[in-house]
Design a protein around this motif. Structure first.
Motif: not given
Length: 373
Positions: A132-143
């Motif tokens: 999911p795109l939302l998962t990728q955005i959050i991972f990029l931001y936090i991880g």
């Protein structure tokens, strides 16, 4: 022939069944919208509310972290919406550019005879488009972005380009000419675009002319400089913007890569053989013979992906990026409670943006069509 035309012209007009069905559909839609508006008005009246956009003149009490237009705390809600809209347009534009470039690269790698390049492209596409795109955005931001080094240990990506935990610092031009020359520059750009539209100026020459105009206005560059524990000067692309930009671009590029692969595969094999018989190299064959023909079939599916990019920018609200939904549907709605008016405005904004983008892509598609087909 003239007698037949005169008889047809004098015949009484009778509505066809198709026209009647269209008329019935329009009437039904109008009645539904009228009923919906009446229902909303009654519910608002029962709660002591009234439909009004006066709140747009009230001051906005939340700061906007990233803004292209000038912004100061306490400016009106309406101006805050304009600032957020420009942020959305900027993010969508750079995401479309990056997604198109990555999609083209991945699509060509999929068609490569090198098993390593083809396999890496296939694995990357399948991994990206199935998460999911939302998962990728959050991972990029936090991880990823939150684990970058501090300002003093910034990663140098190029001349005066620094990446650290605070974001990406890039140089920005400072305009040295007066505002009186902007109309001249705008007319020059329009003239060049008109000439390109009529195929009088090659695309490379047009790009060079636009770049020359751009840098001619930049009397000097405002470069980021490390002072103390941070940078001053330049332009800061915040981690929130980077997360949305990179996440949306990479996600959409996976779908564009499959569009590139399938449309290139649809070009007749004889075109490759003809290019090979002329002694063209691979890059000449691809960019001079194959891609121009495949582009005609790419545009309709590319339009859908570009519309998805515009809508996907709303996911920036998950990482507090100040786009339209974050600023208007969250912050301003919480301050004013004008949920109906705000949602109606957001609906109108995104429908309008997508219709304009679709119209531009359709115009490009019509321009590339082969007459008679």
């Amino acid at each position: 022939m003239a007698l037949v035309q005169d008889i047809g012209a004098g015949a009484p007009w009778r509505p066809s069944r198709r026209f009647a069905l269209k008329l019935a559909g329009v009437v039904a839609l109008a009645l539904f919208l009228a009923w919906l508006g009446h229902n909303v008005a009654e519910n608002m009246a029962q709660r002591g509310m009234h439909f009004s956009f006066d709140f747009l003149h009230d001051p906005f009490g939340v700061d906007i972290s990233f803004h292209i237009l000038p912004w100061q705390l306490g400016q009106s809600h309406g101006y805050a919406l304009l600032v957020a809209l420009v942020n959305t347009l900027f993010t969508a534009a750079i995401a479309i550019l990056l997604a198109s470039a990555l999609g083209l690269l991945l699509g060509l790698m999929r068609l490569s005879g090198n098993p390593l390049a083809s396999g890496a492209s296939y694995a990357g596409i399948e991994c990206v488009r199935n998460v999911p795109l939302l998962t990728q955005i959050i991972f990029l931001y936090i991880g990823a972005l939150q684990l970058l080094p501090p300002a003093r240990a910034s990663i140098v990506l190029g001349p005066d380009i620094y990446l650290n935990v605070r974001g990406l610092f890039v140089p920005v031009p400072e305009w040295g000419w007066s505002w009186a020359v902007w109309p001249v520059a705008a007319l020059s750009v329009l003239a060049l675009l008109r000439a390109q539209w009529r195929q009088r100026v090659p695309a490379a020459l047009l790009a060079a002319a636009l770049a020359t105009l751009f840098f001619a206005f930049a009397a000097s560059w405002n470069r980021p400089v490390l002072r103390g524990f941070g940078f001053s000067g330049g332009w800061l692309l915040t981690p929130e913007l980077l997360a949305v930009w990179i996440g949306v671009s990479v996600y959409v590029s996976a779908f564009i890569a499959e569009i590139v692969r399938s449309t290139i595969g649809g070009v007749a094999k004889g075109q490759r053989e003809a290019a090979a018989s002329l002694g063209l190299k691979w890059h000449q064959e691809m960019f001079l013979v194959i891609l121009p023909q495949a582009l005609r079939a790419m545009i309709p599916p590319l339009t859908n992906q570009y519309l998805n990019v515009v809508k996907a920018t709303t996911l920036g609200a998950a990482v507090a990026f100040p786009e339209v939904v974050q600023v208007f549907a969250r912050s301003i709605m919480n301050q004013t409670g004008r949920s109906v008016e705000i949602m109606l405005m957001i609906l109108t904004i995104y429908v309008g943006l997508n219709l304009i983008l679709a119209s531009l892509m359709n115009a490009w598609n019509r321009r590339l069509e082969i007459p008679g087909r």
